[in-house]
Design a protein around this motif. Structure first.
Motif, PDB file in Angstrom:
ATOM      1  N   THR A  74      -4.230  -3.181  -5.599  1.00  0.00           N
ATOM      2  CA  THR A  74      -4.157  -1.889  -6.283  1.00  0.00           C
ATOM      3  C   THR A  74      -5.093  -1.822  -7.480  1.00  0.00           C
ATOM      4  OG1 THR A  74      -2.695  -0.312  -7.419  1.00  0.00           O
ATOM      5  CG2 THR A  74      -2.210  -2.643  -7.703  1.00  0.00           C
ATOM      6  N   ALA A 195       9.486   1.440  -0.113  1.00  0.00           N
ATOM      7  CA  ALA A 195       8.092   1.000  -0.030  1.00  0.00           C
ATOM      8  C   ALA A 195       7.170   1.989  -0.740  1.00  0.00           C
ATOM      9  CB  ALA A 195       7.671   0.843   1.426  1.00  0.00           C
ATOM     10  N   PHE A 198      -0.097   0.918  -1.824  1.00  0.00           N
ATOM     11  CA  PHE A 198      -0.952   0.351  -2.865  1.00  0.00           C
ATOM     12  C   PHE A 198      -2.404   0.385  -2.386  1.00  0.00           C
ATOM     13  CE2 PHE A 198       3.251  -1.390  -3.346  1.00  0.00           C
ATOM     14  CZ  PHE A 198       3.464  -1.443  -4.715  1.00  0.00           C
ATOM     15  N   TYR A 207       1.142  -1.199   2.380  1.00  0.00           N
ATOM     16  CA  TYR A 207       2.474  -0.794   1.928  1.00  0.00           C
ATOM     17  C   TYR A 207       3.222  -2.036   1.470  1.00  0.00           C
ATOM     18  CZ  TYR A 207       2.072   3.994   3.600  1.00  0.00           C
ATOM     19  OH  TYR A 207       1.685   5.307   3.773  1.00  0.00           O
ATOM     20  N   GLY A 208       4.041  -1.870   0.439  1.00  0.00           N
ATOM     21  CA  GLY A 208       4.794  -3.011  -0.052  1.00  0.00           C
ATOM     22  C   GLY A 208       6.018  -2.600  -0.838  1.00  0.00           C
ATOM     23  N   ARG A 209       6.873  -3.578  -1.067  1.00  0.00           N
ATOM     24  CA  ARG A 209       8.086  -3.389  -1.864  1.00  0.00           C
ATOM     25  C   ARG A 209       8.084  -4.379  -3.024  1.00  0.00           C
ATOM     26  NH1 ARG A 209      12.190  -3.352   3.269  1.00  0.00           N
ATOM     27  NH2 ARG A 209      12.144  -1.117   3.769  1.00  0.00           N
ATOM     28  N   TYR A 210       8.563  -3.915  -4.173  1.00  0.00           N
ATOM     29  CA  TYR A 210       8.617  -4.761  -5.351  1.00  0.00           C
ATOM     30  C   TYR A 210       9.685  -5.843  -5.219  1.00  0.00           C
ATOM     31  CZ  TYR A 210       5.818  -1.193  -7.727  1.00  0.00           C
ATOM     32  OH  TYR A 210       4.824  -0.318  -8.089  1.00  0.00           O
ATOM     33  N   VAL A 253       4.825  -8.052  -5.064  1.00  0.00           N
ATOM     34  CA  VAL A 253       4.975  -7.092  -3.979  1.00  0.00           C
ATOM     35  C   VAL A 253       5.026  -7.855  -2.651  1.00  0.00           C
ATOM     36  CG1 VAL A 253       3.758  -5.323  -2.631  1.00  0.00           C
ATOM     37  CG2 VAL A 253       3.934  -5.089  -5.095  1.00  0.00           C
ATOM     38  N   GLN A 254       6.041  -7.567  -1.847  1.00  0.00           N
ATOM     39  CA  GLN A 254       6.078  -8.066  -0.477  1.00  0.00           C
ATOM     40  C   GLN A 254       5.317  -7.068   0.385  1.00  0.00           C
ATOM     41  OE1 GLN A 254       9.821  -7.874   1.666  1.00  0.00           O
ATOM     42  NE2 GLN A 254       9.358  -9.751   2.800  1.00  0.00           N
ATOM     43  N   VAL A 255       4.275  -7.534   1.061  1.00  0.00           N
ATOM     44  CA  VAL A 255       3.368  -6.655   1.789  1.00  0.00           C
ATOM     45  C   VAL A 255       3.828  -6.496   3.242  1.00  0.00           C
ATOM     46  CG1 VAL A 255       0.990  -6.307   2.545  1.00  0.00           C
ATOM     47  CG2 VAL A 255       1.453  -7.335   0.306  1.00  0.00           C
ATOM     48  N   LEU A 278       2.016  -9.537  -9.041  1.00  0.00           N
ATOM     49  CA  LEU A 278       1.452  -8.470  -9.867  1.00  0.00           C
ATOM     50  C   LEU A 278       1.378  -8.845 -11.336  1.00  0.00           C
ATOM     51  CD1 LEU A 278       3.114  -5.251  -8.394  1.00  0.00           C
ATOM     52  CD2 LEU A 278       0.954  -6.344  -7.753  1.00  0.00           C
ATOM     53  N   ILE A 308      -1.192   3.761  -6.745  1.00  0.00           N
ATOM     54  CA  ILE A 308       0.128   3.563  -6.143  1.00  0.00           C
ATOM     55  C   ILE A 308       0.664   4.932  -5.735  1.00  0.00           C
ATOM     56  CG2 ILE A 308       2.454   2.641  -6.418  1.00  0.00           C
ATOM     57  CD1 ILE A 308       1.409   0.863  -8.646  1.00  0.00           C
TER      58      ILE A 308
END
Length: 332
Positions: A74, A195, A198, A207-210, A253-255, A278, A308
């Motif tokens: 990102t 999700a 980024f 796409y990812g999740r924190y 971030v899990q991608v 990050l 984002i």
């Protein structure tokens, strides 16, 4: 960049309708309004100046230090510079302001954070200690909350919530998901259940999740040990810890990989997905004006900088509207 005035947007703009009292009486309430109404029923609210859910919390201040690896995914401004001020609010689940920290009903702990981007701009994140949501749509969430409320007075052999969980196995999995008692807010992992997209400086997107993990490690209490703790043991511990020792976390971030569902908050992705760091969150102190700050602040997961973007997850897209309804009650 995130808009300078987003935190001051009126409820009407966030929900897409007029809040003129006369017109409000004539129209059908939106799903997010109904969700907040049922939460008030469940938690005996609304309460002036207080949130409808995750009401009991503690507000802390510190700094966010970005990692070089963040630039892989990102171009977001707060992930390019040296450091940014951050405010973090940890909280217990439910809308009861006096719920004990060791009450099992409050075990989905919350972590909301606001990173200051300068020039009155900011970006927010809202996370949970449980890495999934019970349902995939706001309508299903309303149905679930209503079933919980109605079960309290139901005389049916099968209570409404029992029937709902039987009909919705993902919600049942959420209820059964392990929720250990934390030793500290600083020793618990937190997850973004939604999700985001980024995009880096080269225009490449994922796409990812924190994921937020404590640098001091995850530490939990056995049920018997948790039961003998003070009802404010988590709130007190973090306030007492910080003057002597900062609380530090890794933000990552899990991608998602191709084929992973990015628009359904009930689905947990496989653990082997790539993790991109990050940066580091360092909390130094309890916020001096915490009560005033809590009343005046609505954490908005869609307050996003360039680089984002939100996914199309209906739960994510509904969250700011629900928070806005709660915020409006809080300020009335």
């Amino acid at each position: 960049m995130a808009t300078k005035t987003l935190k001051y947007l009126p409820l009407a703009l966030l929900l897409g309708f007029s809040i003129n009292p006369v017109l409000a009486e004539e129209r059908e309430k939106s799903t997010v309004e109904k969700i907040v109404d049922v939460q008030h029923d469940l938690f005996k609210g609304p309460r002036e100046g207080l949130r409808s859910n995750h009401t009991k919390g503690v507000v802390l201040t510190g700094e966010f230090h970005p990692a070089d690896s963040a630039r892989q995914i990102t171009s977001a401004a707060h992930l390019q510079q040296q450091s940014s001020p951050i405010v973090v609010r940890f909280s217990n689940a439910t809308g009861f302001p006096d719920i004990a920290d060791n009450d099992p009903r409050g075990l989905a702990k919350g972590m909301a954070m606001r990173i200051d981007l300068g020039d009155e701009e900011y970006t927010d994140m809202v996370l949970s200690s449980v890495p999934r949501f019970p349902v995939a749509t706001p309508e299903a969430f309303l149905e679930m909350l209503t079933a919980v409320r109605d079960s309290a007075t139901s005389e049916a052999e099968t209570k409404p919530i029992q029937q709902f969980l039987a009909d919705n196995p993902k919600a049942k999995h959420f209820v059964e998901y392990p929720k250990p008692f934390p030793a500290s807010f600083a020793n618990l992992s937190y997850h973004g259940i939604n999700a985001f997209k980024f995009t880096n400086a080269d225009g490449e997107s994922v796409y990812g999740r924190y994921i937020v993990t404590p640098l001091d490690g995850v530490k939990t209490l056995e049920k018997a040990d948790a039961e003998i703790q003070n009802e404010n043991y988590l709130m007190n511990e973090i306030r007492e810890r910080l003057p002597q020792q900062p609380a530090e976390f890794r933000l990552a971030v899990q991608v998602a990989e191709p084929g992973d569902e990015v628009n359904d908050a009930t689905i947990i992705w496989p653990e082997d997905r790539q993790i991109v760091e990050l940066g580091r969150i360092v909390l130094y102190a309890a916020k001096a004006d915490a009560a005033e700050y809590e009343k005046a602040t609505m954490f908005n997961p869609l307050a996003l900088p360039e680089g984002i973007e939100p996914s199309a997850d209906p739960i994510l897209l509904a969250r700011p509207g629900a928070y806005a309804v709660s915020f409006q009650h809080r300020m009335d």
